[in-house]
Write a protein that holds these residues in place. Structure first.
Motif, short mmCIF file in Angstrom:
data_model
loop_
_atom_site.label_atom_id
_atom_site.label_comp_id
_atom_site.label_asym_id
_atom_site.label_seq_id
_atom_site.Cartn_x
_atom_site.Cartn_y
_atom_site.Cartn_z
N GLY A 1 44.55 -26.23 -0.58
CA GLY A 1 45.80 -26.42 -1.32
C GLY A 1 45.69 -27.69 -2.06
O GLY A 1 44.73 -28.36 -2.08
N VAL B 1 52.20 -24.35 -1.76
CA VAL B 1 51.16 -24.88 -0.44
C VAL B 1 52.17 -25.67 0.23
O VAL B 1 51.88 -25.49 1.63
CB VAL B 1 50.14 -26.04 -1.26
N VAL C 1 45.78 -21.44 -5.05
CA VAL C 1 46.13 -21.74 -3.62
C VAL C 1 47.73 -21.56 -3.26
O VAL C 1 48.19 -21.20 -4.39
CB VAL C 1 46.00 -23.39 -3.34
N PRO C 2 47.85 -21.59 -2.19
CA PRO C 2 47.36 -21.73 -0.93
C PRO C 2 46.52 -20.73 -0.57
O PRO C 2 46.71 -19.49 -0.54
CB PRO C 2 48.51 -22.02 0.08
N SER D 1 51.82 -17.36 -0.26
CA SER D 1 52.51 -18.25 0.49
C SER D 1 53.31 -17.80 1.40
O SER D 1 53.51 -18.16 2.51
CB SER D 1 53.20 -19.61 -0.50
#
Length: 218
Positions: free
Chosen positions: A9, A16, A54-55, A67
């Motif tokens: 992240g 994140v 990301v994450p 997420s």
């Protein structure tokens, strides 16, 4: 054999941060792998070749993406503090409001920040935030999850923390106590919960990041 848990992240991302909050609520030991968006790692591209973002949660070498999917995965794998309600209807409601955050609130908040508080953007954000204000009024609870943090609270971290940082960084107002008394009260309670507080980037770092990213050209 102990679980191997890694989280790829960046510290300035509210998405994140959702995963970090879930891990901290469950008391899970994990390794944070910092990514650089200007030079994405081979591992990030390997584990998330579809979105390349990301994450990314790695659990014993298996990647879990997105997420809210990550938060639900954490809740299913590690018992202890529940993140999703047990009741089927309450669980469906939590998922609805979490999706509302992704589909309506976060895009509206980003538009406000990127436009430096343009009037129409603020009005659209206020329209979305009013639904959450009303939900808290109806429930009369400390958190969206009642007395305990749940999926909706975790999904709404951008409201609780990133909006305040943006207001300070850019000199705008989005979440006023007068207009949104329940949301501002919820926000104060939420960011002062120890597991959440331990998950947040330092406010001065976030303010500096937002100033740099969204500063107007001279």
């Amino acid at each position: 054999m102990a679980d191997e848990v890694k989280l790829h992240g960046v510290t300035g991302s509210p998405f994140v941060c959702r995963a970090v909050i879930a891990l901290n609520l469950k008391g899970i030991n994990y390794e944070f792998v910092a990514e650089d968006f200007s030079n994405k790692s081979a591992d990030l591209l390997k584990y998330n070749p579809v979105y390349k973002k990301v994450p990314v949660l790695l659990h014993n070498g298996n990647p879990i993406l997105e997420s809210l999917v990550i938060v639900e995965y954490i809740d299913e794998v590690w018992k202890g503090v529940p993140i999703l309600p047990q009741d089927a209807y309450e669980k469906a409601q939590a998922r609805f409001w979490a999706k509302f955050m992704d589909d309506k609130c976060d895009p509206a908040i980003f538009k406000v920040i990127s436009s430096h508080g343009e009037e129409q953007a603020v009005a659209e954000a206020h329209e979305a935030l009013q639904f959450l204000e009303n939900e808290l009024k109806v429930k009369g609870n400390k958190y969206f999850g009642g007395d305990n943090i749940n999926l909706v609270d975790i999904a709404a971290i951008s409201i609780a923390y990133w909006i305040g940082a943006a207001e300070e960084a850019l000199g705008i107002e989005v979440l006023s106590k007068h207009k949104f008394p329940k949301l501002t009260e919820w926000s104060d309670n939420y960011v002062n919960c120890q597991a959440v507080k331990d998950s947040l980037p330092p406010i001065e770092n976030l303010v500096a990041f937002l100033k740099k990213r969204f500063s107007k050209a001279e």
